[in-house]
Scaffold this motif. Structure first.
Motif, PDB file in Angstrom:
ATOM      1  N   ILE A 115       0.857  -1.192   0.000  1.00  0.00           N
ATOM      2  CA  ILE A 115       0.000   0.000   0.000  1.00  0.00           C
ATOM      3  C   ILE A 115       0.889   1.237   0.000  1.00  0.00           C
ATOM      4  O   ILE A 115       1.813   1.351   0.813  1.00  0.00           O
ATOM      5  CB  ILE A 115      -0.926   0.035   1.235  1.00  0.00           C
ATOM      6  N   ASP A 116       0.612   2.145  -0.918  1.00  0.00           N
ATOM      7  CA  ASP A 116       1.255   3.452  -0.917  1.00  0.00           C
ATOM      8  C   ASP A 116       0.293   4.421  -0.243  1.00  0.00           C
ATOM      9  O   ASP A 116      -0.696   4.851  -0.842  1.00  0.00           O
ATOM     10  CB  ASP A 116       1.566   3.907  -2.345  1.00  0.00           C
ATOM     11  N   THR A 117       0.553   4.730   1.016  1.00  0.00           N
ATOM     12  CA  THR A 117      -0.365   5.596   1.761  1.00  0.00           C
ATOM     13  C   THR A 117      -0.347   7.033   1.273  1.00  0.00           C
ATOM     14  O   THR A 117      -1.173   7.844   1.705  1.00  0.00           O
ATOM     15  CB  THR A 117      -0.026   5.564   3.265  1.00  0.00           C
ATOM     16  N   ASN A 118       0.577   7.354   0.359  1.00  0.00           N
ATOM     17  CA  ASN A 118       0.622   8.713  -0.193  1.00  0.00           C
ATOM     18  C   ASN A 118      -0.526   8.956  -1.163  1.00  0.00           C
ATOM     19  O   ASN A 118      -1.052  10.069  -1.252  1.00  0.00           O
ATOM     20  CB  ASN A 118       1.948   8.941  -0.917  1.00  0.00           C
ATOM     21  N   ASP A 119      -0.919   7.898  -1.919  1.00  0.00           N
ATOM     22  CA  ASP A 119      -2.014   8.075  -2.890  1.00  0.00           C
ATOM     23  C   ASP A 119      -3.046   6.958  -2.809  1.00  0.00           C
ATOM     24  O   ASP A 119      -3.946   6.877  -3.642  1.00  0.00           O
ATOM     25  CB  ASP A 119      -1.460   8.177  -4.313  1.00  0.00           C
ATOM     26  N   ASN A 120      -2.915   6.058  -1.804  1.00  0.00           N
ATOM     27  CA  ASN A 120      -3.836   4.951  -1.565  1.00  0.00           C
ATOM     28  C   ASN A 120      -3.842   3.897  -2.675  1.00  0.00           C
ATOM     29  O   ASN A 120      -4.775   3.095  -2.773  1.00  0.00           O
ATOM     30  CB  ASN A 120      -5.259   5.451  -1.319  1.00  0.00           C
ATOM     31  N   ALA A 121      -2.811   3.882  -3.509  1.00  0.00           N
ATOM     32  CA  ALA A 121      -2.678   2.800  -4.481  1.00  0.00           C
ATOM     33  C   ALA A 121      -2.211   1.536  -3.759  1.00  0.00           C
ATOM     34  O   ALA A 121      -1.473   1.611  -2.773  1.00  0.00           O
ATOM     35  CB  ALA A 121      -1.685   3.182  -5.569  1.00  0.00           C
ATOM     36  N   TYR A 122      -2.654   0.369  -4.258  1.00  0.00           N
ATOM     37  CA  TYR A 122      -2.238  -0.877  -3.622  1.00  0.00           C
ATOM     38  C   TYR A 122      -2.131  -1.979  -4.667  1.00  0.00           C
ATOM     39  O   TYR A 122      -2.719  -1.901  -5.763  1.00  0.00           O
ATOM     40  CB  TYR A 122      -3.235  -1.282  -2.530  1.00  0.00           C
ATOM     41  N   THR A 123      -1.375  -3.013  -4.314  1.00  0.00           N
ATOM     42  CA  THR A 123      -1.262  -4.211  -5.151  1.00  0.00           C
ATOM     43  C   THR A 123      -1.306  -5.451  -4.255  1.00  0.00           C
ATOM     44  O   THR A 123      -0.882  -5.407  -3.102  1.00  0.00           O
ATOM     45  CB  THR A 123       0.047  -4.238  -5.961  1.00  0.00           C
ATOM     46  N   ILE A 124      -1.838  -6.525  -4.806  1.00  0.00           N
ATOM     47  CA  ILE A 124      -1.850  -7.828  -4.133  1.00  0.00           C
ATOM     48  C   ILE A 124      -1.290  -8.831  -5.134  1.00  0.00           C
ATOM     49  O   ILE A 124      -1.893  -9.065  -6.184  1.00  0.00           O
ATOM     50  CB  ILE A 124      -3.269  -8.245  -3.698  1.00  0.00           C
ATOM     51  N   GLU A 125      -0.132  -9.420  -4.823  1.00  0.00           N
ATOM     52  CA  GLU A 125       0.514 -10.327  -5.761  1.00  0.00           C
ATOM     53  C   GLU A 125       0.945 -11.610  -5.063  1.00  0.00           C
ATOM     54  O   GLU A 125       1.346 -11.583  -3.899  1.00  0.00           O
ATOM     55  CB  GLU A 125       1.734  -9.649  -6.386  1.00  0.00           C
ATOM     56  N   PRO A 126       0.844 -12.756  -5.754  1.00  0.00           N
ATOM     57  CA  PRO A 126       1.306 -14.008  -5.146  1.00  0.00           C
ATOM     58  C   PRO A 126       2.775 -13.890  -4.762  1.00  0.00           C
ATOM     59  O   PRO A 126       3.595 -13.395  -5.537  1.00  0.00           O
ATOM     60  CB  PRO A 126       1.106 -15.034  -6.269  1.00  0.00           C
ATOM     61  N   PHE A 127       3.094 -14.336  -3.543  1.00  0.00           N
ATOM     62  CA  PHE A 127       4.470 -14.203  -3.080  1.00  0.00           C
ATOM     63  C   PHE A 127       4.728 -15.147  -1.917  1.00  0.00           C
ATOM     64  O   PHE A 127       4.074 -15.076  -0.878  1.00  0.00           O
ATOM     65  CB  PHE A 127       4.757 -12.768  -2.617  1.00  0.00           C
ATOM     66  N   SER A 128       5.666 -16.029  -2.107  1.00  0.00           N
ATOM     67  CA  SER A 128       6.182 -16.826  -0.989  1.00  0.00           C
ATOM     68  C   SER A 128       7.518 -17.415  -1.394  1.00  0.00           C
ATOM     69  O   SER A 128       7.799 -17.613  -2.583  1.00  0.00           O
ATOM     70  CB  SER A 128       5.215 -17.954  -0.603  1.00  0.00           C
ATOM     71  N   TRP A 129       8.355 -17.667  -0.410  1.00  0.00           N
ATOM     72  CA  TRP A 129       9.600 -18.401  -0.608  1.00  0.00           C
ATOM     73  C   TRP A 129       9.571 -19.623   0.292  1.00  0.00           C
ATOM     74  O   TRP A 129       9.034 -19.576   1.412  1.00  0.00           O
ATOM     75  CB  TRP A 129      10.817 -17.533  -0.279  1.00  0.00           C
ATOM     76  N   GLY A 130      10.134 -20.724  -0.214  1.00  0.00           N
ATOM     77  CA  GLY A 130      10.100 -21.941   0.577  1.00  0.00           C
ATOM     78  C   GLY A 130      11.322 -22.807   0.368  1.00  0.00           C
ATOM     79  O   GLY A 130      12.091 -22.628  -0.590  1.00  0.00           O
ATOM     80  N   VAL A 131      11.490 -23.757   1.288  1.00  0.00           N
ATOM     81  CA  VAL A 131      12.570 -24.743   1.217  1.00  0.00           C
ATOM     82  C   VAL A 131      12.034 -25.988   0.528  1.00  0.00           C
ATOM     83  O   VAL A 131      10.987 -26.518   0.912  1.00  0.00           O
ATOM     84  CB  VAL A 131      13.077 -25.107   2.625  1.00  0.00           C
ATOM     85  N   VAL A 132      12.758 -26.472  -0.476  1.00  0.00           N
ATOM     86  CA  VAL A 132      12.336 -27.649  -1.235  1.00  0.00           C
ATOM     87  C   VAL A 132      13.553 -28.554  -1.428  1.00  0.00           C
ATOM     88  O   VAL A 132      14.692 -28.074  -1.449  1.00  0.00           O
ATOM     89  CB  VAL A 132      11.738 -27.235  -2.595  1.00  0.00           C
ATOM     90  N   GLY A 133      13.339 -29.848  -1.558  1.00  0.00           N
ATOM     91  CA  GLY A 133      14.452 -30.740  -1.847  1.00  0.00           C
ATOM     92  C   GLY A 133      14.318 -32.100  -1.205  1.00  0.00           C
ATOM     93  O   GLY A 133      13.385 -32.359  -0.426  1.00  0.00           O
ATOM     94  N   SER A 134      15.254 -32.973  -1.517  1.00  0.00           N
ATOM     95  CA  SER A 134      15.281 -34.292  -0.873  1.00  0.00           C
ATOM     96  C   SER A 134      15.564 -34.151   0.609  1.00  0.00           C
ATOM     97  O   SER A 134      15.247 -35.043   1.406  1.00  0.00           O
ATOM     98  CB  SER A 134      16.349 -35.171  -1.528  1.00  0.00           C
ATOM     99  N   GLY A 135      16.138 -33.031   1.002  1.00  0.00           N
ATOM    100  CA  GLY A 135      16.418 -32.765   2.405  1.00  0.00           C
ATOM    101  C   GLY A 135      15.239 -32.228   3.169  1.00  0.00           C
ATOM    102  O   GLY A 135      15.343 -31.960   4.377  1.00  0.00           O
ATOM    103  N   PHE A 136      14.075 -32.077   2.497  1.00  0.00           N
ATOM    104  CA  PHE A 136      12.883 -31.636   3.224  1.00  0.00           C
ATOM    105  C   PHE A 136      11.610 -32.348   2.779  1.00  0.00           C
ATOM    106  O   PHE A 136      10.967 -33.022   3.566  1.00  0.00           O
ATOM    107  CB  PHE A 136      12.683 -30.120   3.118  1.00  0.00           C
TER     108      PHE A 136
END
Length: 464
Positions: free
Chosen positions: A263-284
């Motif tokens: 959110i940009d509180t200066n002009d009330n513009a906002y965005t919602i975007e898919p976002f995550s980071w994760g651990v993947v592998g044979s070790g998990f």
């Protein structure tokens, strides 16, 4: 050894047969304290930020000192920046006495805040928190010991062994203003917390004035944004034009998933975007057979962290549980890259993994991991590992999107019963009492544990 005659009691026995008196002296001899050690499970590293001065840095605990005498023991937790305590200030009249003397108690624990550690760290020469001074480190050590005294006689004292703690000054990431902060705005709605059934999803300040960001797991439903967990000031998007407003019927429809909301509180513009980071592998998770271990945002360091149990194998980090964007470390230099053959070797154990997307650095450190266990989650450990929580700030553990069953749960450390907590009294403070299982109801939850609260170890299990 110090042998001290402490107490003498005169017992007078009246013997009727011979009418004689007998005096007996009972003498207690004090010795230096035995088995007098810290029993805290200390962290590998303590990150110190002025933005969280009041937060708990560590709760020091210890075995009671045994002087072999029946009298009250007084404990003083002392600190120094030199390993031999040559800089320690013990004169109560000195201006900086309280910097080095962190508390006095007759119990066996004392809490130390981030601010107290920072005050000491700032006395260390040759370190700073400026990321531009690459020739000056931002890490060092602090040293702690306990002084135990018998009763009111301060001359009868013993000291514990000195405990060394590694500390790191959080480098400023916002142009010199210190750590980012929790913003006053939050995410509320059926798509997050059932319209306020528990605390709103947090927004954080960023390096851009007026721009705030939230990293949050949402459910199918609707959301909006409000200030201070109250309805005095709230915003939605009635026109679905990316500009927040206060119009009627302005709830924002959302789909289940992990998102970055800006959110940009200066002009009330906002965005919602898919976002995550994760651990993947044979070790998990066998390269994605189950969801990746999620990284959570730590605003005090502007990094993402995951508390995770790893297996012998290999891992890497990927975005949004997909292979469109992924990182490994082909050169084993602590810098993430997209090179071929960049899997990272993993060894079975419990770890805190930190990634810094500002410079692509990362660390994998052995660490205690708290998790949810019980009939309400994994059949008390018989149906898989516990649901891991991540220490997103010092002393604060957090997890979203945890599916519980009807049953009972508690929290334990490292998937074993060496350290475990429940709530015998139902006061939302964790304890180690008997019969302290916590009733659970089937549903999706946001769960947190806060070791910093002055009342005790506070926890929250928020049904969504």
């Amino acid at each position: 050894m110090k042998n001290i005659k402490l107490l003498s009691f005169l017992f007078i026995a009246f013997i009727s047969f011979n009418a004689c008196d007998q005096d007996d002296d009972l003498v207690f001899t004090a010795s230096e304290a035995q088995d007098f050690v810290f029993n805290t499970t200390f962290l590998n590293n303590y990150i110190l930020s002025s933005g969280v001065n009041s937060n708990l840095a560590e709760r020091f605990t210890w075995n009671h000192a045994n002087f072999n005498v029946p009298t009250q023991i007084t404990y003083n937790l002392q600190a120094a920046t030199m390993s031999d305590f040559s800089d320690y200030v013990g004169n109560p009249e000195a201006d900086d006495f309280n910097t080095y003397n962190l508390g006095t108690t007759s119990s066996n624990e004392l809490a130390v805040t981030v601010g107290q550690m920072l005050k000491l760290a700032n006395l260390i020469e040759g370190i700073d928190n400026d990321p531009n001074t690459t020739d000056i480190p931002n890490n060092s050590q602090l040293y702690f010991r306990l002084r135990a005294t018998i009763g009111t006689d301060a001359s009868l004292e013993s000291f514990s062994a000195i405990q060394t703690l590694n500390i790191e000054l959080q480098e400023t990431t916002d142009g010199g203003g210190g750590a980012f902060e929790v913003a006053s705005w939050g995410v509320v709605g059926s798509g997050y917390n059932n319209w306020g059934a528990f605390a709103d999803g947090k927004f954080y300040t960023t390096a851009t004035p007026g721009v705030i960001v939230s990293y949050v797991n949402l459910l199918d439903g609707e959301i909006k944004f409000r200030e201070n967990n109250a309805w005095d000031n709230s915003l939605g998007d009635a026109n679905n034009d990316g500009i927040l407003d206060t119009d009627a019927d302005n709830n924002i429809a959302v789909t289940a998933g992990d998102y970055k909301i800006t959110i940009d509180t200066n002009d009330n513009a906002y965005t919602i975007e898919p976002f995550s980071w994760g651990v993947v592998g044979s070790g998990f998770n066998d390269w994605g057979a189950t969801p990746d271990a999620k990284f959570y945002y730590d605003y005090t360091t502007d990094t993402f962290k995951a508390g995770v149990q790893l297996l012998d194998g290999e891992i890497k980090f990927r975005m949004n549980n997909a292979w469109d964007v992924s990182f490994g470390d082909a050169n084993a230099d602590g810098i993430l890259d997209t090179d071929a053959d960049n899997n990272i070797a993993s060894t079975a154990g419990h770890y805190l993994i930190t990634i810094n997307l500002n410079d692509n650095s990362y660390t994998i450190e052995e660490s205690n991991v708290y998790g949810v266990v019980g009939s309400g989650y994994n059949d008390w450990g018989g149906a898989g590992p516990d649901a891991s929580l991540t220490e997103i700030q010092p002393g604060v553990w957090f997890a979203e999107n945890i599916t519980l069953l009807d049953g009972e749960i508690k929290f334990r450390q490292n998937n074993t019963w060496d350290v475990s907590y429940g709530d015998a009294t139902g006061d939302n403070l964790l304890d180690t009492d008997a019969d302290n299982n916590i009733a659970s109801e089937a549903g999706n939850y946001v769960i947190s544990i806060d070791f910093n609260d002055a009342e005790g170890i506070k926890y929250s299990i928020g049904k969504r």
